[in-house]
Enzyme design. Sequence first.
Site, short mmCIF file in Angstrom:
data_model
loop_
_atom_site.label_atom_id
_atom_site.label_comp_id
_atom_site.label_asym_id
_atom_site.label_seq_id
_atom_site.Cartn_x
_atom_site.Cartn_y
_atom_site.Cartn_z
N HIS A 39 29.03 -37.17 -48.04
CA HIS A 39 28.34 -38.31 -47.40
C HIS A 39 28.31 -38.12 -45.89
O HIS A 39 27.27 -38.29 -45.25
CB HIS A 39 29.01 -39.63 -47.76
CG HIS A 39 28.58 -40.78 -46.89
ND1 HIS A 39 27.31 -41.28 -46.92
CD2 HIS A 39 29.27 -41.49 -45.96
CE1 HIS A 39 27.21 -42.28 -46.04
NE2 HIS A 39 28.39 -42.41 -45.44
N GLU A 73 37.77 -47.21 -40.91
CA GLU A 73 37.66 -48.18 -42.00
C GLU A 73 38.31 -47.68 -43.29
O GLU A 73 38.88 -48.47 -44.04
CB GLU A 73 36.17 -48.45 -42.25
CG GLU A 73 35.88 -49.59 -43.18
CD GLU A 73 34.41 -49.98 -43.16
OE1 GLU A 73 33.84 -50.12 -44.25
OE2 GLU A 73 33.84 -50.14 -42.07
N ASP A 74 38.25 -46.37 -43.53
CA ASP A 74 38.63 -45.85 -44.85
C ASP A 74 39.88 -44.97 -44.87
O ASP A 74 40.29 -44.53 -45.95
CB ASP A 74 37.47 -45.03 -45.43
CG ASP A 74 36.25 -45.87 -45.73
OD1 ASP A 74 36.36 -47.11 -45.80
OD2 ASP A 74 35.17 -45.28 -45.90
N ASP A 130 23.44 -43.74 -41.73
CA ASP A 130 24.42 -44.08 -42.77
C ASP A 130 23.75 -44.84 -43.91
O ASP A 130 23.93 -44.51 -45.08
CB ASP A 130 25.55 -44.91 -42.15
CG ASP A 130 26.59 -45.35 -43.15
OD1 ASP A 130 26.98 -44.55 -44.03
OD2 ASP A 130 27.04 -46.51 -43.05
#
Length: 187
Positions: A39, A73-74, A130
């Site tokens: 991604h 965030e992840d 994104d």
Amino acid sequence: MILLMELQTIYQKTIKFAAKKHADQNQVIPGTNLPYVVHLSNVAMEIIIASQEGEHFDTAFTIQVALLHDILEDTETTFDELTHNFNEEIAVAVLALTKNSQIPKEERMSDSLSRIKNLSKEVWSVKLADRITNLQIPPENWSPEKIKEYHKEALHILNSLQGANEYLEKRLSERIQNYSNCYIAKE
């Protein structure tokens, strides 16, 4: 202008850092078994192509932000760690692209978009890129309501970030239309 060899070096350093951080979380692309770095590299590819379509585009900065856009965030990565390994401008951009988990879920995207809009058009472009890459086949576990909400959110992103990058805006608009045609049940 940055030399292509320098750009390759920057890309490699950044993708290795991001890939390790996301792999440490065993993160995959939702609905697939593909490593999350796929991604990230897809978002960076959108940026690379978009950078050729406009003038006054800081490609090196934008590629780094694209590859790092989900890291706060992840993963367990901190703002300070990002600043130390890259720089404060990149860390601030990534922070703007990070949804604030301390506020209600329905406010998170608007909050992030307002922070993004205070930064350069390159940061806006990363958000567009994104969402372009995220408008794929929805994960099987998504309800029709979740798919509609994701479509609505994509429209919100596109409308909020008008003027960022004409190429990416056109790509996102086309993706939104395709997503609507393929995945939103007609009533």
